[in-house]
Motif scaffolding. Structure first.
Motif, PDB file in Angstrom:
ATOM      1  N   MET A   3       0.842  -1.188   0.000  1.00 35.30           N
ATOM      2  CA  MET A   3       0.000   0.000   0.000  1.00 35.30           C
ATOM      3  C   MET A   3       0.876   1.236   0.000  1.00 35.30           C
ATOM      4  SD  MET A   3      -3.276  -0.695   0.165  1.00 35.30           S
ATOM      5  CE  MET A   3      -4.069   0.659   1.002  1.00 35.30           C
ATOM      6  N   MET A   4       0.478   2.199  -0.812  1.00 37.58           N
ATOM      7  CA  MET A   4       1.179   3.471  -0.849  1.00 37.58           C
ATOM      8  C   MET A   4       0.607   4.337   0.267  1.00 37.58           C
ATOM      9  SD  MET A   4       1.008   6.930  -1.973  1.00 37.58           S
ATOM     10  CE  MET A   4      -0.488   6.961  -2.938  1.00 37.58           C
ATOM     11  N   SER A   5       1.488   5.049   0.968  1.00 37.22           N
ATOM     12  CA  SER A   5       1.037   5.971   2.004  1.00 37.22           C
ATOM     13  C   SER A   5       1.685   7.327   1.767  1.00 37.22           C
ATOM     14  CB  SER A   5       1.388   5.443   3.397  1.00 37.22           C
ATOM     15  OG  SER A   5       2.784   5.354   3.547  1.00 37.22           O
ATOM     16  N   ILE A   6       1.025   8.349   2.254  1.00 41.32           N
ATOM     17  CA  ILE A   6       1.543   9.718   2.156  1.00 41.32           C
ATOM     18  C   ILE A   6       1.732  10.235   3.560  1.00 41.32           C
ATOM     19  CG2 ILE A   6       1.022  12.074   1.418  1.00 41.32           C
ATOM     20  CD1 ILE A   6      -0.529  10.870  -0.930  1.00 41.32           C
ATOM     21  N   ARG A   7       2.893  10.839   3.790  1.00 39.71           N
ATOM     22  CA  ARG A   7       3.213  11.359   5.117  1.00 39.71           C
ATOM     23  C   ARG A   7       4.113  12.573   4.965  1.00 39.71           C
ATOM     24  NH1 ARG A   7       8.396  10.261   5.873  1.00 39.71           N
ATOM     25  NH2 ARG A   7       9.327   8.382   4.979  1.00 39.71           N
ATOM     26  N   PRO A   8       4.242  13.364   6.042  1.00 41.64           N
ATOM     27  CA  PRO A   8       5.183  14.493   6.004  1.00 41.64           C
ATOM     28  C   PRO A   8       6.615  13.988   5.834  1.00 41.64           C
ATOM     29  CG  PRO A   8       3.632  14.747   7.817  1.00 41.64           C
ATOM     30  CD  PRO A   8       3.438  13.359   7.273  1.00 41.64           C
ATOM     31  N   ALA A   9       7.393  14.733   5.070  1.00 44.18           N
ATOM     32  CA  ALA A   9       8.807  14.414   4.896  1.00 44.18           C
ATOM     33  C   ALA A   9       9.536  14.647   6.216  1.00 44.18           C
ATOM     34  CB  ALA A   9       9.418  15.273   3.801  1.00 44.18           C
ATOM     35  N   THR A  10      10.575  13.853   6.450  1.00 38.74           N
ATOM     36  CA  THR A  10      11.400  13.994   7.651  1.00 38.74           C
ATOM     37  C   THR A  10      12.854  14.144   7.226  1.00 38.74           C
ATOM     38  OG1 THR A  10      11.843  11.636   7.894  1.00 38.74           O
ATOM     39  CG2 THR A  10       9.813  12.481   8.911  1.00 38.74           C
ATOM     40  N   PRO A  11      13.714  14.579   8.140  1.00 41.48           N
ATOM     41  CA  PRO A  11      15.137  14.714   7.789  1.00 41.48           C
ATOM     42  C   PRO A  11      15.755  13.410   7.262  1.00 41.48           C
ATOM     43  CG  PRO A  11      14.698  15.904   9.812  1.00 41.48           C
ATOM     44  CD  PRO A  11      13.432  15.140   9.474  1.00 41.48           C
ATOM     45  N   ARG A  12      15.286  12.267   7.732  1.00 41.02           N
ATOM     46  CA  ARG A  12      15.873  11.007   7.257  1.00 41.02           C
ATOM     47  C   ARG A  12      15.493  10.692   5.804  1.00 41.02           C
ATOM     48  NH1 ARG A  12      11.320   9.107   9.924  1.00 41.02           N
ATOM     49  NH2 ARG A  12      10.207   7.472   8.795  1.00 41.02           N
ATOM     50  N   ASP A  13      14.520  11.441   5.243  1.00 42.54           N
ATOM     51  CA  ASP A  13      14.093  11.240   3.859  1.00 42.54           C
ATOM     52  C   ASP A  13      14.927  12.014   2.838  1.00 42.54           C
ATOM     53  OD1 ASP A  13      11.837   9.624   4.547  1.00 42.54           O
ATOM     54  OD2 ASP A  13      10.692  11.445   5.022  1.00 42.54           O
ATOM     55  N   ARG A  14      15.831  12.878   3.288  1.00 42.03           N
ATOM     56  CA  ARG A  14      16.515  13.796   2.372  1.00 42.03           C
ATOM     57  C   ARG A  14      17.185  13.080   1.193  1.00 42.03           C
ATOM     58  NH1 ARG A  14      13.641  17.387   3.849  1.00 42.03           N
ATOM     59  NH2 ARG A  14      13.601  17.513   1.624  1.00 42.03           N
ATOM     60  N   ASP A  15      17.947  12.024   1.445  1.00 36.48           N
ATOM     61  CA  ASP A  15      18.639  11.327   0.353  1.00 36.48           C
ATOM     62  C   ASP A  15      17.647  10.683  -0.606  1.00 36.48           C
ATOM     63  OD1 ASP A  15      21.116  12.069   1.343  1.00 36.48           O
ATOM     64  OD2 ASP A  15      21.475  10.163   2.370  1.00 36.48           O
ATOM     65  N   ALA A  16      16.595  10.078  -0.075  1.00 38.81           N
ATOM     66  CA  ALA A  16      15.590   9.434  -0.915  1.00 38.81           C
ATOM     67  C   ALA A  16      14.842  10.462  -1.755  1.00 38.81           C
ATOM     68  CB  ALA A  16      14.621   8.638  -0.050  1.00 38.81           C
ATOM     69  N   ILE A  17      14.555  11.619  -1.187  1.00 40.09           N
ATOM     70  CA  ILE A  17      13.892  12.687  -1.926  1.00 40.09           C
ATOM     71  C   ILE A  17      14.786  13.150  -3.068  1.00 40.09           C
ATOM     72  CG2 ILE A  17      13.156  15.114  -1.782  1.00 40.09           C
ATOM     73  CD1 ILE A  17      12.083  14.399   1.072  1.00 40.09           C
ATOM     74  N   ARG A  18      16.049  13.327  -2.786  1.00 43.21           N
ATOM     75  CA  ARG A  18      16.998  13.745  -3.828  1.00 43.21           C
ATOM     76  C   ARG A  18      16.977  12.751  -4.987  1.00 43.21           C
ATOM     77  NH1 ARG A  18      21.056  16.693  -5.547  1.00 43.21           N
ATOM     78  NH2 ARG A  18      20.985  18.255  -3.926  1.00 43.21           N
ATOM     79  N   LEU A  19      16.991  11.460  -4.688  1.00 43.81           N
ATOM     80  CA  LEU A  19      16.975  10.436  -5.746  1.00 43.81           C
ATOM     81  C   LEU A  19      15.687  10.498  -6.567  1.00 43.81           C
ATOM     82  CD1 LEU A  19      18.546   7.313  -3.997  1.00 43.81           C
ATOM     83  CD2 LEU A  19      19.514   8.681  -5.867  1.00 43.81           C
ATOM     84  N   VAL A  20      14.539  10.641  -5.902  1.00 39.72           N
ATOM     85  CA  VAL A  20      13.268  10.730  -6.627  1.00 39.72           C
ATOM     86  C   VAL A  20      13.272  11.946  -7.538  1.00 39.72           C
ATOM     87  CG1 VAL A  20      10.783  11.176  -6.360  1.00 39.72           C
ATOM     88  CG2 VAL A  20      11.890   9.430  -4.965  1.00 39.72           C
ATOM     89  N   GLU A  21      13.709  13.080  -7.032  1.00 41.03           N
ATOM     90  CA  GLU A  21      13.755  14.305  -7.849  1.00 41.03           C
ATOM     91  C   GLU A  21      14.671  14.131  -9.060  1.00 41.03           C
ATOM     92  OE1 GLU A  21      11.954  17.025  -7.583  1.00 41.03           O
ATOM     93  OE2 GLU A  21      11.007  16.568  -5.664  1.00 41.03           O
ATOM     94  N   GLU A  22      15.866  13.581  -8.841  1.00 43.13           N
ATOM     95  CA  GLU A  22      16.815  13.398  -9.939  1.00 43.13           C
ATOM     96  C   GLU A  22      16.290  12.400 -10.970  1.00 43.13           C
ATOM     97  OE1 GLU A  22      20.476  12.457  -7.932  1.00 43.13           O
ATOM     98  OE2 GLU A  22      20.882  14.580  -7.493  1.00 43.13           O
ATOM     99  N   HIS A  23      15.672  11.318 -10.522  1.00 43.29           N
ATOM    100  CA  HIS A  23      15.124  10.334 -11.462  1.00 43.29           C
ATOM    101  C   HIS A  23      13.941  10.911 -12.236  1.00 43.29           C
ATOM    102  CE1 HIS A  23      16.879   6.825  -8.912  1.00 43.29           C
ATOM    103  NE2 HIS A  23      17.755   7.289  -9.775  1.00 43.29           N
ATOM    104  N   ALA A  24      13.089  11.645 -11.555  1.00 47.26           N
ATOM    105  CA  ALA A  24      11.895  12.190 -12.190  1.00 47.26           C
ATOM    106  C   ALA A  24      12.236  13.246 -13.240  1.00 47.26           C
ATOM    107  CB  ALA A  24      10.960  12.776 -11.138  1.00 47.26           C
ATOM    108  N   PHE A  25      13.227  14.087 -12.947  1.00 46.52           N
ATOM    109  CA  PHE A  25      13.546  15.195 -13.849  1.00 46.52           C
ATOM    110  C   PHE A  25      14.775  14.943 -14.716  1.00 46.52           C
ATOM    111  CE2 PHE A  25      10.911  17.248 -10.611  1.00 46.52           C
ATOM    112  CZ  PHE A  25      10.011  17.934 -11.424  1.00 46.52           C
ATOM    113  N   GLY A  26      15.521  13.885 -14.431  1.00 47.60           N
ATOM    114  CA  GLY A  26      16.705  13.584 -15.236  1.00 47.60           C
ATOM    115  C   GLY A  26      17.829  14.582 -15.071  1.00 47.60           C
ATOM    116  N   GLN A  27      17.823  15.314 -13.978  1.00 50.50           N
ATOM    117  CA  GLN A  27      18.857  16.306 -13.672  1.00 50.50           C
ATOM    118  C   GLN A  27      18.791  16.604 -12.185  1.00 50.50           C
ATOM    119  OE1 GLN A  27      17.726  19.719 -16.018  1.00 50.50           O
ATOM    120  NE2 GLN A  27      16.123  20.309 -14.620  1.00 50.50           N
ATOM    121  N   SER A  28      19.717  17.418 -11.696  1.00 50.45           N
ATOM    122  CA  SER A  28      19.757  17.681 -10.261  1.00 50.45           C
ATOM    123  C   SER A  28      19.210  19.046  -9.853  1.00 50.45           C
ATOM    124  CB  SER A  28      21.196  17.535  -9.756  1.00 50.45           C
ATOM    125  OG  SER A  28      22.020  18.503 -10.377  1.00 50.45           O
ATOM    126  N   ALA A  29      18.768  19.869 -10.799  1.00 51.10           N
ATOM    127  CA  ALA A  29      18.318  21.234 -10.468  1.00 51.10           C
ATOM    128  C   ALA A  29      17.170  21.232  -9.460  1.00 51.10           C
ATOM    129  CB  ALA A  29      17.914  21.989 -11.728  1.00 51.10           C
TER     130      ALA A  29
END
Length: 168
Positions: A3-29
């Motif tokens: 099951m997919m869940s939605i929750r507030p981001a936490t400091p421990r999510d920073r690296d995972a968020i960076r990866l999702v952003e880079e994969h989604a946009f194909g760049q690091s901006a």
């Protein structure tokens, strides 16, 4: 079945968020923008979508101001919204937008601005017609607004300083 869940981001999510952003946009901006907005304290609502303990989606709304007639009105900017490409088309992005809107309205926010695909963001009530009166470096059909109450229709949009690098 997971099951997919939605929750507030936490400091421990920073690296995972960076990866999702880079994969989604194909760049690091966009990942850099997220890092700067969070570091500067400009994030208002930041959520992640998670499945089986893995962050697969991310949304961030930051503080934005509308300057008009010598007054300043607090609003929010949706940027960015990202979903890992392997989960595109599954409704995760829409779920993130809808949940963030619930939280923003409950917090008393009255105006949200986004720069994105009108066909996509129009499904959530955003429109260029609502944003056409704003002065912005990104004025055009992709600049859209959604109001949940009384909010200015004209004025200059002043984004968090992290956006300055994108406007240059």
């Amino acid at each position: 079945m997971s099951m997919m869940s939605i929750r507030p981001a936490t400091p421990r999510d920073r690296d995972a968020i960076r990866l999702v952003e880079e994969h989604a946009f194909g760049q690091s901006a966009e990942a850099g923008l997220v890092d700067a907005l969070v570091t500067d304290g400009d994030a208002i609502v930041e959520l992640v979508a998670e499945e089986d303990g893995q962050v697969i989606g991310h949304i961030l709304f930051s503080r934005l101001y509308v300057h008009h007639a010598g007054k300043e009105f607090a609003a929010v900017a949706l940027a960015p919204l990202a979903v890992d490409p392997s989960f595109h088309g599954t409704g995760i992005g829409g779920a993130l937008v809808r949940e963030a809107h619930v939280r923003l309205k409950a917090a008393g926010e009255r105006l949200s601005i986004v720069l994105g695909d009108p066909a996509y963001y129009g499904r959530f009530g955003y429109s260029h017609a609502r944003a056409a009166g704003f002065e912005s470096p990104w004025q055009g059909e992709a600049l859209q607004a959604l109001a949940w109450g009384e909010a200015p229709e004209t004025g200059r949009l002043v984004y968090a300083t992290a956006f300055d690098a994108l406007a240059a």
